[in-house]
Write a protein that holds these residues in place. Structure first.
Motif, short mmCIF file in Angstrom:
data_model
loop_
_atom_site.label_atom_id
_atom_site.label_comp_id
_atom_site.label_asym_id
_atom_site.label_seq_id
_atom_site.Cartn_x
_atom_site.Cartn_y
_atom_site.Cartn_z
N ARG A 270 67.83 70.64 28.02
CA ARG A 270 68.53 69.35 28.14
C ARG A 270 69.14 68.94 26.81
NH1 ARG A 270 64.82 64.92 30.81
NH2 ARG A 270 66.71 63.73 30.35
N ARG A 271 68.46 69.20 25.72
CA ARG A 271 68.99 68.82 24.40
C ARG A 271 70.25 69.60 24.06
NH1 ARG A 271 63.37 68.69 20.87
NH2 ARG A 271 62.55 66.74 21.73
N THR B 138 71.89 63.46 24.73
CA THR B 138 70.47 63.62 24.44
C THR B 138 70.26 64.17 23.05
OG1 THR B 138 70.08 64.06 26.79
CG2 THR B 138 68.34 64.70 25.25
N GLU C 259 63.08 70.51 28.38
CA GLU C 259 63.57 69.52 27.41
C GLU C 259 64.50 70.16 26.39
OE1 GLU C 259 64.25 65.88 25.84
OE2 GLU C 259 63.16 66.37 27.68
N SER D 175 57.60 72.15 30.62
CA SER D 175 58.40 70.97 30.31
C SER D 175 59.12 71.09 28.96
CB SER D 175 57.52 69.72 30.33
OG SER D 175 56.44 69.86 29.41
N LYS D 176 58.52 71.78 28.01
CA LYS D 176 59.15 71.94 26.70
C LYS D 176 60.45 72.74 26.83
CE LYS D 176 58.30 73.50 21.96
NZ LYS D 176 59.59 74.23 21.89
#
Length: 259
Positions: free
Chosen positions: A246-247, A253, A243, A239-240
């Motif tokens: 996505r950033r 975001t 994320e 998940s990191k």
């Protein structure tokens, strides 16, 4: 993967601009930032190309059969070449990210040395291509290209490590998670079986059209489910990484996290 390479080069060149004029603290901060983006870009590239290299070969024959016909699929080495190319994409994508980082961070003297190195490597590549093409046929050209990319990657990583932009001792963060690899291996095995069954059904004159369509649907479902499960596995177990991607991809975001 060219858009990712272009973005990687743009970020690296902007971050490392006039680096020698900055303080030691700023230089260290830039190096850590380059390391983070390099690791993220390389892992994203590997995640995509590994998917193609594991699942792509099982669909090479079917693709050629339906797009170019039986002559290309059954009476040529096009299927083997396409399968080998899917595997070659891994080396090509890694080389693209490494060279983008190399070109964006290191200066003139390194460019000159790299130019001489690639010139020498080109001579070796031509000799290797001639040898492997005689031994392996057309696939030998792809193998020679892959070896060429691997050598260039090794050179770039060595120079980047010397300059502090890459940490070769911490490559565990780039390697895909074990569950993701297990998903790829399982998907590759299942798609190989379904692809073989479909190929037998297509080449046999005793197989009905209904059976061919049935195996075609099964083969597509196996591939589609493998991709979905692989994506879910990355989402859940890493998940990191998701994320971080996505950033970088989403400005909204990134701006909200900065505020």
């Amino acid at each position: 993967m060219e858009p990712m390479e272009d973005q990687c080069f743009a970020f690296m060149s902007h971050s490392a601009r006039d680096l020698e004029r900055r303080s030691a603290t700023e230089q260290r901060s830039v190096q850590l930032g380059v390391r983070r983006v390099f690791s993220l870009a390389l892992k994203a590239s590997l995640s995509f190309t590994l998917l193609l290299s594991f699942l792509g070969p099982s669909y090479s024959y079917v693709f050629l059969r339906f797009v170019y016909g039986r002559e290309w699929a059954d009476h040529s080495s096009a299927s083997i070449l396409l399968s080998a190319y899917f595997v070659y994409l891994v080396a090509m994508s890694v080389n693209g990210i490494c060279e983008a980082t190399f070109n964006g961070t290191l200066g003139g003297p390194e460019f000159q040395r790299y130019g001489k190195f690639t010139l020498l490597l080109s001579l070796v590549y031509l000799s290797l291509s001639a040898f492997l093409s005689r031994w392996l046929g057309p696939v030998g050209l792809i193998v020679a290209n892959a070896l060429n990319m691997i050598i260039r990657v090794s050179y770039c990583l060595r120079q980047l490590s010397r300059s502090g932009f890459v940490d070769l001792t911490n490559f565990s963060q780039i390697r895909p998670k074990k569950w993701s690899l297990a998903t790829l291996i399982m998907g590759s095995l299942m798609s190989s079986v379904s692809g073989h069954k479909l190929a037998v059904a297509l080449t046999s004159s005793y197989t009905s059209l209904k059976t061919q369509l049935c195996w075609g649907v099964i083969h597509l479902l196996v591939g589609g489910c493998s991709v979905i499960i692989y994506a879910i596995c990355i989402w859940v177990t890493d998940s990191k990484f998701v994320e971080d991607v996505r950033r970088i991809v989403s400005p909204r975001t990134r701006s909200s996290s900065g505020s």
